[in-house]
Design an enzyme around this catalytic site. Sequence first.
Site, short mmCIF file in Angstrom:
data_model
loop_
_atom_site.label_atom_id
_atom_site.label_comp_id
_atom_site.label_asym_id
_atom_site.label_seq_id
_atom_site.Cartn_x
_atom_site.Cartn_y
_atom_site.Cartn_z
N LYS A 1 -11.36 -4.48 -4.26
CA LYS A 1 -12.02 -3.29 -4.78
C LYS A 1 -11.00 -2.33 -5.41
O LYS A 1 -11.24 -1.75 -6.46
CB LYS A 1 -12.78 -2.59 -3.64
CG LYS A 1 -13.70 -1.49 -4.10
CD LYS A 1 -14.89 -2.04 -4.85
CE LYS A 1 -15.46 -1.00 -5.80
NZ LYS A 1 -16.48 -1.52 -6.69
N LYS B 1 0.83 -1.21 0.00
CA LYS B 1 0.00 0.00 0.00
C LYS B 1 0.86 1.25 0.00
O LYS B 1 0.53 2.23 -0.67
CB LYS B 1 -0.93 0.00 1.21
CG LYS B 1 -2.06 -1.01 1.11
CD LYS B 1 -2.94 -0.99 2.35
CE LYS B 1 -4.06 -2.00 2.25
NZ LYS B 1 -4.79 -2.10 3.54
N LYS C 1 -5.54 -10.95 -6.49
CA LYS C 1 -6.68 -11.28 -5.63
C LYS C 1 -7.82 -10.29 -5.87
O LYS C 1 -7.58 -9.13 -6.20
CB LYS C 1 -6.24 -11.30 -4.16
CG LYS C 1 -6.25 -9.98 -3.47
CD LYS C 1 -6.19 -10.11 -1.94
CE LYS C 1 -6.27 -8.70 -1.38
NZ LYS C 1 -6.33 -8.58 0.03
P1 AMP Z 1 -11.28 -6.23 3.50
O1 AMP Z 1 -12.34 -6.03 2.46
O2 AMP Z 1 -9.90 -5.99 2.98
O3 AMP Z 1 -11.59 -5.53 4.76
O4 AMP Z 1 -11.30 -7.79 3.82
C1 AMP Z 1 -12.32 -8.39 4.60
C2 AMP Z 1 -12.08 -9.88 4.71
O5 AMP Z 1 -12.20 -10.51 3.44
C3 AMP Z 1 -10.70 -10.27 5.24
O6 AMP Z 1 -10.84 -11.39 6.09
C4 AMP Z 1 -9.94 -10.66 3.99
O7 AMP Z 1 -8.94 -11.62 4.28
C5 AMP Z 1 -11.04 -11.27 3.14
N1 AMP Z 1 -10.78 -11.10 1.71
C6 AMP Z 1 -10.67 -9.93 1.02
N2 AMP Z 1 -10.43 -10.15 -0.28
C7 AMP Z 1 -10.38 -11.51 -0.44
C8 AMP Z 1 -10.16 -12.37 -1.56
N3 AMP Z 1 -9.95 -11.89 -2.78
N4 AMP Z 1 -10.17 -13.71 -1.34
C9 AMP Z 1 -10.40 -14.20 -0.11
N5 AMP Z 1 -10.61 -13.45 0.98
C10 AMP Z 1 -10.60 -12.11 0.84
#
Ligand code: AMP
Length: 329
Positions: free
Chosen positions: A194, A111, A191
């Site tokens: 957003k 980041k 991965k």
């Molecule tokens: P975030 O949207 O970054 O706050 O992520 C929320 C949760 O979703 C966290 O537990 C991440 O590890 C999981 N997560 C986010 N993106 C992915 C992805 N592409 N595949 C699997 N898990 C994800």
Amino acid sequence: MPRVFSGIQPSGELHVGNYLGAVRNWVELQREFECFFCIVDLHAVTQPYEPRELESRTLDMAASLLAAGIDPARSTLFVQSHVPQHTALAWALNVVTPLGELERMTQFKEKSARLSSVPAGLLNYPILQAADILLYRADRVPVGDDQIQHLELAREIARRWNARFGRDFFPEPQPLLSPATRIMGLDGATKMSKSLGNTIGVLDSPEAIWEKLRPAMTDPARKTRYDPGNPDICNIYRLHQFFSSGAEVAMVAERCRTAGWGCLDCKRVLADNMIAALAPIRERAAELRDNPGRVREVLAAGAARCRALAEATMAAVREVMGFLAAAEE
Ligand code: AMP
Ligand code: TRP
């Protein structure tokens, strides 16, 4: 009963990656554990964001989580900034966290590389994450694999604080990984995230789901419909494994290997199954959108419960660290 804590940033819509990688697992865990699910708005502001959008994104994320099956009768759903003890504990943990560990975090490196000026908040992000969990002395943390390193650091912070202040106060939180630890995006290469613009939203319309799946990356060996492919390296096949029946998954693999159909046929079956699986969530979210008062009520009750638990932890932390108690007026 073991306590479960997890968080999600309101930095965009709930997408298929965080749904399969985390939230679907949360819904299951509610049956067995005492669960806390937090919309981590204080984390979201460590990256460039639009202040005018934060409020609606926070409410939309809450509605999406409720629609996805987070049940306020079983679990505590709340917004991080509504519970000021999160930042108070983060400061107390700040004083035992080694700077070098923070600088080593992969997410920090990724980041910060994208920013011309790096805020200290981005570096300290994992301390706040440790505080989120330790404030409730939670020991199970369901996340995707991108968060494993942050959890290792949370364990180290708990150990160091316990050692420094001579108490076995904070338990060491363990990750709970779901079968879908890392969902790739529509580019098939990175991965689903957003910030990379390669997502499918859980609340996307059937048309939007198809528009996004249609051009998605498949096995590059399948240049035309008559070239056989290898499903094991195709992200569309991987998604079939989460949304299609066992028989369909077997058929998809066979038709890919034998060039029995084209990638577009394969995607159409996936789109139909994905649309059907997500339809009930989309319907419940639409109902909640017409009733924002209900969402705010759930969040208010969640924050009230958390503040009480969090204040008990902070009272103990202040005492152990030796702070002068504020006199009653
Ligand atoms: P975030 O949207 O970054 O706050 O992520 C929320 C949760 O979703 C966290 O537990 C991440 O590890 C999981 N997560 C986010 N993106 C992915 C992805 N592409 N595949 C699997 N898990 C994800
Ligand atoms: N950093 C996590 C993510 O981006 C979100 C998060 C914040 C979290 N606090 C947490 C996850 C506590 C689990 C536990 O996905």
